[in-house]
Design an enzyme around this catalytic site. Sequence first.
Site, PDB file in Angstrom:
ATOM      1  N   GLU A 254       0.772  -1.317   0.010  1.00  0.00           N
ATOM      2  CA  GLU A 254       0.116   0.141   0.026  1.00  0.00           C
ATOM      3  C   GLU A 254       0.828   1.247  -0.037  1.00  0.00           C
ATOM      4  O   GLU A 254       0.483   2.302  -0.497  1.00  0.00           O
ATOM      5  CB  GLU A 254      -0.787  -0.063   1.171  1.00  0.00           C
ATOM      6  CG  GLU A 254      -2.151   0.902   1.166  1.00  0.00           C
ATOM      7  CD  GLU A 254      -2.793   1.057  -0.088  1.00  0.00           C
ATOM      8  OE1 GLU A 254      -3.229   2.160  -0.466  1.00  0.00           O
ATOM      9  OE2 GLU A 254      -3.174  -0.083  -0.780  1.00  0.00           O
TER      10      GLU A 254
ATOM     11  N   HIS B  55       3.617   1.908  -1.676  1.00  0.00           N
ATOM     12  CA  HIS B  55       3.878   2.052  -3.249  1.00  0.00           C
ATOM     13  C   HIS B  55       2.825   2.518  -3.830  1.00  0.00           C
ATOM     14  O   HIS B  55       2.979   3.477  -4.521  1.00  0.00           O
ATOM     15  CB  HIS B  55       4.537   0.787  -3.738  1.00  0.00           C
ATOM     16  CG  HIS B  55       5.821   0.239  -3.254  1.00  0.00           C
ATOM     17  ND1 HIS B  55       5.713  -0.891  -2.660  1.00  0.00           N
ATOM     18  CD2 HIS B  55       7.010   0.594  -3.445  1.00  0.00           C
ATOM     19  CE1 HIS B  55       6.944  -1.401  -2.244  1.00  0.00           C
ATOM     20  NE2 HIS B  55       7.704  -0.452  -2.482  1.00  0.00           N
TER      21      HIS B  55
END
Length: 297
Positions: free
Chosen positions: A37, A39
Amino acid sequence: MGIPIIRTVAELRSIVAVWRRDGLKVAVVPTMGALHEGHLSLVRAALAKADRVIVTLFVNPMQFNSAADLVAYPRTEYDDAVKLAPLGADILYAPDAADVYPQGFATTVSVSAVSEGLCGAFRPGHFDGVATVVTKLFLQTGADLAFFGEKDFQQLHVVRRLVRDLDIPINIVACPTMREEDGLAMSSRNVRLSAEQRLAAPKLPEALSTSAERLSAGAPAELVLAEARQVILAAGYDEVEYLELRADHDLSPLRAADRPARLIVAAWLGGTRLIDNVRVPSSESAVRGFRAATAAA
Ligand code: PAF
């Protein structure tokens, strides 16, 4: 529809050339894959600021100090592509190592000062590897904007410095660290934690935020950091590699939070090395407290 996966610089450049001809703003989100999450939040931030978004996926051998760590690094390209598709990122650029570092490759980008100390002291050559590959990715993509998470705070400083020093025409956008519900900073390495280690892991960010509050209230760093180390070790961590108070704007070492600062840590939990940092707002009382403590000493 899936996200197109591009392997070669030539192909990448021909796509970006068309975007440029059409006057579009291009962003890049450099990653080593195993997307989580954290990234994806960078990709969303990039999509909000640019017309086209390139996500790069390259497990960069040059930035690993240990061959075992490089081998163990998760490689999940298919899953990564599946995660990116619904977001609307335009390209996943996943070059082969032999193309990034062809036979005879002989250039290293080395950023002094900000690469020294902290992770740089424990991972010799790591930031040279990061700086070299990031420079290549910036030049290959020709992006206008690049998005980095604040979790790798020293890396962010290294990248900002190299862009300034080499006049690379790209804006570096820093995004806040994404955390699990229990406060643990999201990291591709978290999957290596056993169930028991995963329970202990959030004690690290907990110790950071308690310490940040104390520092902001004027407590001297030496005392707060020594106590925080004990708390982290008592929670089950095996080693605190470093825990330091550094100035937010240039990473210079601080003895008190008498200016905007960061508390930055690297610690080992079993065989997993975790890094994290929190902002330490400066306050008048921190400045006064530090002066009083040094006067009394
Ligand atoms: O932060 C990372 O994942 C890597 O260091 C980066 C910036 C993609 C360079 O390999």
